[in-house]
Design a protein around this motif. Structure first.
Motif, PDB file in Angstrom:
ATOM      1  N   VAL A 120       0.836  -1.193   0.000  1.00  0.00           N
ATOM      2  CA  VAL A 120       0.000   0.000   0.000  1.00  0.00           C
ATOM      3  C   VAL A 120       0.876   1.251   0.000  1.00  0.00           C
ATOM      4  N   THR A 121       0.315   2.330  -0.536  1.00  0.00           N
ATOM      5  CA  THR A 121       1.022   3.609  -0.504  1.00  0.00           C
ATOM      6  C   THR A 121       0.534   4.412   0.690  1.00  0.00           C
ATOM      7  N   ALA A 122       1.205   5.530   0.933  1.00  0.00           N
ATOM      8  CA  ALA A 122       0.825   6.374   2.069  1.00  0.00           C
ATOM      9  C   ALA A 122      -0.613   6.859   1.920  1.00  0.00           C
ATOM     10  N   GLU A 123      -1.010   7.195   0.691  1.00  0.00           N
ATOM     11  CA  GLU A 123      -2.366   7.715   0.509  1.00  0.00           C
ATOM     12  C   GLU A 123      -3.413   6.628   0.705  1.00  0.00           C
ATOM     13  N   GLN A 124      -3.055   5.396   0.277  1.00  0.00           N
ATOM     14  CA  GLN A 124      -3.990   4.297   0.511  1.00  0.00           C
ATOM     15  C   GLN A 124      -4.095   3.990   2.002  1.00  0.00           C
ATOM     16  N   LEU A 125      -2.957   4.086   2.705  1.00  0.00           N
ATOM     17  CA  LEU A 125      -2.992   3.822   4.137  1.00  0.00           C
ATOM     18  C   LEU A 125      -3.878   4.844   4.841  1.00  0.00           C
ATOM     19  N   ARG A 126      -3.900   6.048   4.330  1.00  0.00           N
ATOM     20  CA  ARG A 126      -4.770   7.059   4.925  1.00  0.00           C
ATOM     21  C   ARG A 126      -6.212   6.595   4.872  1.00  0.00           C
ATOM     22  N   TRP A 127      -6.616   6.047   3.722  1.00  0.00           N
ATOM     23  CA  TRP A 127      -7.972   5.507   3.622  1.00  0.00           C
ATOM     24  C   TRP A 127      -8.152   4.393   4.646  1.00  0.00           C
ATOM     25  N   GLY A 128      -7.133   3.540   4.756  1.00  0.00           N
ATOM     26  CA  GLY A 128      -7.215   2.418   5.679  1.00  0.00           C
ATOM     27  C   GLY A 128      -7.422   2.869   7.111  1.00  0.00           C
ATOM     28  N   LEU A 129      -6.661   3.870   7.507  1.00  0.00           N
ATOM     29  CA  LEU A 129      -6.773   4.345   8.888  1.00  0.00           C
ATOM     30  C   LEU A 129      -8.100   5.075   9.116  1.00  0.00           C
ATOM     31  N   GLU A 130      -8.675   5.588   8.025  1.00  0.00           N
ATOM     32  CA  GLU A 130      -9.961   6.263   8.132  1.00  0.00           C
ATOM     33  C   GLU A 130     -11.103   5.264   8.218  1.00  0.00           C
ATOM     34  N   ASN A 131     -10.825   4.025   7.869  1.00  0.00           N
ATOM     35  CA  ASN A 131     -11.883   3.018   7.836  1.00  0.00           C
ATOM     36  C   ASN A 131     -11.544   1.815   8.705  1.00  0.00           C
ATOM     37  N   LEU A 132     -11.021   2.096   9.873  1.00  0.00           N
ATOM     38  CA  LEU A 132     -10.728   1.021  10.823  1.00  0.00           C
ATOM     39  C   LEU A 132     -12.046   0.522  11.406  1.00  0.00           C
TER      40      LEU A 132
END
Lengths: 358, 438
Positions: free
Chosen positions: B344-356
């Motif tokens: 994953v990229t940093a921007e994708q991880l942002r989505w991930g952390l937003e959807n825990l």
């Protein structure tokens, strides 16, 4: 051979008074300036700008300010960090009260606040000397940092007690704040540092500088030959605090981006004092050499193992780093107690007579 | 002779070449997640167990499952010694390939926060940082799950008042806090609640230089006789406060610390005398949890941990470190699933952390039942506002001393929105997430 100065005759006073009477010195400086103004910015990465180039310049400027007071006028100060803080907070207030003020001017003005406070704390220097004066400046250090913590007007009543640099444009280019590009910030800092260094060289080799040196070497003798001690010392405090204040404003606005009061606490003062001592008291060049040793070298040592692909535990590396820097400082001071600038002077002397030692 | 020197040189060159080549080859299929650790400096004693926990959880996943969905996590530490300057150096050093920044100090968070909008790397600050970071529309790149300081403050008050804050009317609540951005963090919430419910709020700052010697602060406590002393302390301040409290005979059961003031080491020094001291905590130590067995098996017993002795696993901070890495890994996992990618990229991880979505079932799957309260994040809520428990020192260890507490969001939310807006205007132009419709 390379540094032969024979044959460079001075035929008039003008050339004898020149900033760099020796052609090789001028050439060397031109090369360094070429690197600083053209080569480094072209090659440097974001990392190099933020951790090597910009901080070295800012710390060197702060050390230069201290060096004028301690190295040239002989007045020991332990309050450099707090005076940097005055510059930074003054600049912050100026920028938030007058948002349209040109940042270059704001930084120039903020040095004046620092100079005023420096003058106030410099007043005791007429009556006390040496360690006693150091205690007076230490008082400034503690008082000012306490003030930065308690006087909430200074940080615009921010809940966290920290100051944050807003985005500031100058002639349509963002120079401070998170969106500013490192290269712009570097040139901004380099310009100010170059101008102030040039002024400092001229002050220290002129009438005022000679006055300071006389006071430093023996103040009673200086008084007897007609130097007004109060004026000489206060000018030194004023000029020194002005430069330190400007470096403090640069420190926060062009580099850190945010600051909390304890940033300006005594470790910062000591750090700058170390730069000045290791670089060489009573020298301009020394501040830059000292800043390279104290600020840039640890960063470089930190990336060396990685560059060679050697996996070293980060905390172990930090410990090794501290030991290496500590050992280097002691080694430098044993080899040449007058600092790096003196080492360079010795090398230069040797180069001038090389290859014939006599 | 000459020949031999040449061979040796060639060998050395080849060796160097392989050393250089190896990290390049392995960097292809891994996710680089650096941690700005502080194993040196004045706060090292509290930092080391947390860093060990974070590191060991990732090590365990890499050993047991081969990483997350088959991709190893390249966990790296960059030493800051809790110094802001080093922190920024580390940030600049790691940002080109990092998917996340774990700044670990309020000072570093402050510096890095404005840069994240430009560099587009999420900041993960579990249980610390700015409380208003919770407003995800304003702080698009900052995350402080599972609970913010304001949640902690609200839960502490809920606990001492038995759930009804009006019962505190006329009482005096002191806040012993570090005089630093971190310690000042809960003050706005306490002030709001004090005005609303009519209790007296008394902040007692402890300067950074006074951490070890708090006699004047405790003299003030003795004089003012607050009904409760709440503490926002870190590093040497905690041990200093606890010893002073014992010296002035302040009743321990009226003395409550935030989660960073619940370090086993600080209380082991006073042992039995610290009995009754409480600390609010969003993590609970569960020495027999399945995840602990796995960490022991794959990391500690295999000699790959940096722990001094295996018993150090049974501490609050070590296990909180495990949970912090779990939050990061769950973010990576949800990003992998959403974008159907491995690295994953940093921007994708942002989505991930937003959807825990850390619900009870997921916590059980992770083998962490009871260690953390369920929570979930969204684009508007970057904290999750999970519940927490009171941990009480029983003389030898921390034990759970309450049911799960929850914070009063009706007070926190408006305050968050107000302070976040204030930050955005002070730092204008500040980009806001317009797409978030929550």
């Amino acid at each position: 051979m390379l540094y032969r100065i024979t044959g460079q005759f001075k035929t008039n006073y003008r050339s004898d008074y020149a900033l760099f009477p020796v052609r090789q010195d001028m050439f060397l400086l031109a090369v360094i300036l070429f690197f600083a103004w053209v080569v480094f910015p072209l090659m440097a990465s974001e990392f190099a700008f933020q951790t090597l180039l910009i901080p070295v310049l800012i710390y060197a400027l702060a050390a230069l300010g201290l060096n004028i007071l301690t190295g040239y006028a002989g007045q020991l100060s332990l309050g450099t960090g707090a005076f940097m803080g005055v510059g930074a907070y003054a600049c912050y207030k100026l920028v938030t009260i007058f948002p349209d003020l040109n940042l270059m001017l704001a930084i120039g003005f903020s040095g004046l606040f620092s100079a005023a406070i420096g003058l106030a704390f410099g007043l005791p220097s007429l009556r006390i000397k040496g360690f006693y004066l150091a205690i007076a400046t230490l008082a400034a250090q503690f008082f000012l940092v306490w003030l930065f913590e308690k006087w909430s007007w200074l940080y615009n009543y921010n809940a966290s007690g920290a100051i944050q640099v807003p985005t500031i444009d100058m002639f349509g280019i963002t120079v401070a704040g998170p969106t500013a590009s490192s290269m712009v910030q570097y040139y901004f800092v380099l310009f100010i540092v170059s101008v102030i260094t040039l002024l400092a060289i001229n002050i220290t080799r002129g009438r005022i500088g000679r006055m300071w040196k006389a006071v430093r070497d023996m103040d009673i003798a200086a008084e007897l030959v007609g130097i007004n001690l109060l004026r000489a010392k206060l000018i030194a405090f004023g000029v020194s605090s002005y430069i330190v204040g400007v470096s403090g404003a640069l420190f926060v606005f062009l580099w850190r981006g945010a600051a909390e009061p304890n940033l300006f606490d005594i470790p910062l003062s000591f750090r700058i004092l170390f730069i000045a001592i290791i670089g060489g008291l009573g020298s301009i060049l020394g501040n830059f050499l000292g800043a390279i040793l104290i600020i840039a070298l640890p960063v470089i040592l930190n990336i060396i193992p990685e560059a060679f692909g050697v996996e070293v535990d980060s905390s172990l590396l930090e410990h090794i780093n501290i030991m290496i820097i500590g050992a280097l400082i002691i080694a430098v001071l044993i080899i040449e107690p007058h600092g790096l600038a003196r080492i360079w002077a010795v090398i230069r002397e040797k180069l001038i007579i090389w290859p014939f030692p006599h | 002779m000459k020949y031999r020197v040449k061979t040796a040189l060639l060998g050395a060159a080849l060796g160097l070449g392989t050393i250089l080549a190896v990290p390049l080859a392995s960097a292809q299929e891994s996710i680089y997640a650096p941690n700005l650790s502080y194993r040196t400096g004045p706060f090292a004693a509290t930092g080391i167990p947390l860093m060990n926990g974070q590191r060991d959880y990732i090590m365990m996943l890499n050993e047991r499952d081969g990483g997350v969905n088959g991709v190893k996590i390249d966990f790296d530490e960059c030493e800051t010694g809790y110094s802001t300057e080093k922190g920024v150096e580390c940030y600049e050093k790691t940002k080109s390939k990092a998917v996340v920044t774990q700044p670990w100090s309020t000072g570093i968070t402050l510096q890095v926060l404005p840069k994240t909008n430009v560099d587009k790397i999420p900041i993960l600050a579990p249980g610390y940082g700015f409380s208003p970071m919770s407003d995800g529309k304003v702080f698009q790149w900052a995350f402080n799950p599972p609970a913010s300081y304001w949640d902690g403050a609200s839960m502490m008050l809920n606990h001492i008042s038995g759930g009804d804050l009006d019962s505190l009317k006329g009482k005096k609540v002191a806040l012993l806090h570090l005089d630093h951005p971190f310690g000042k963090e809960p003050i706005p919430l306490f002030e709001t609640l004090a005005a609303k419910h009519g209790f007296e709020f008394l902040p007692i700052p402890v300067g950074l230089k006074e951490m070890q010697n708090q006699s004047s602060q405790w003299l003030q406590v003795r004089r003012e006789k607050p009904d409760y002393v709440l503490m926002w302390g870190w590093g040497a301040m905690n041990a200093g406060a606890i010893t002073e409290a014992i010296k002035t005979r302040y009743p321990m059961d009226q003395f409550i610390g935030i989660w960073w003031s619940g370090h086993d080491g600080d209380l082991q020094a006073v042992g039995e005398k610290g009995k009754g001291y409480k600390s609010i905590s969003w993590s609970v130590p569960m020495n027999d949890a399945p995840v602990m067995a796995d960490v022991k098996k794959y990391v500690v017993d295999a000699g790959k941990s940096l722990l001094d002795k295996p018993e150090d696993m049974d501490t609050v901070f070590y296990q909180r470190g495990l949970l912090i890495s779990m939050i990061l890994v769950e973010g990576i996992r949800s990003a992998q699933n959403e974008f159907d990618t491995k690295v994953v990229t940093a921007e994708q991880l942002r989505w991930g952390l937003e959807n825990l979505k850390i619900d009870d079932a997921r916590i059980a799957e992770l083998g962490m039942t009871g260690m953390i309260a369920p929570f979930s994040t969204s684009c508007a809520d970057h904290t999750g506002h999970s519940g927490a428990w009171m941990l009480e020192w029983d003389g030898t260890k921390f034990v759970t001393a309450s049911d799960m507490l929850t914070a009063d969001q009706s007070v926190i939310k408006p305050l968050e929105a107000a302070k976040a807006a204030e930050y955005a205007t002070a730092n204008a132009p500040w980009p806001v997430n317009e797409d978030c419709k929550m």
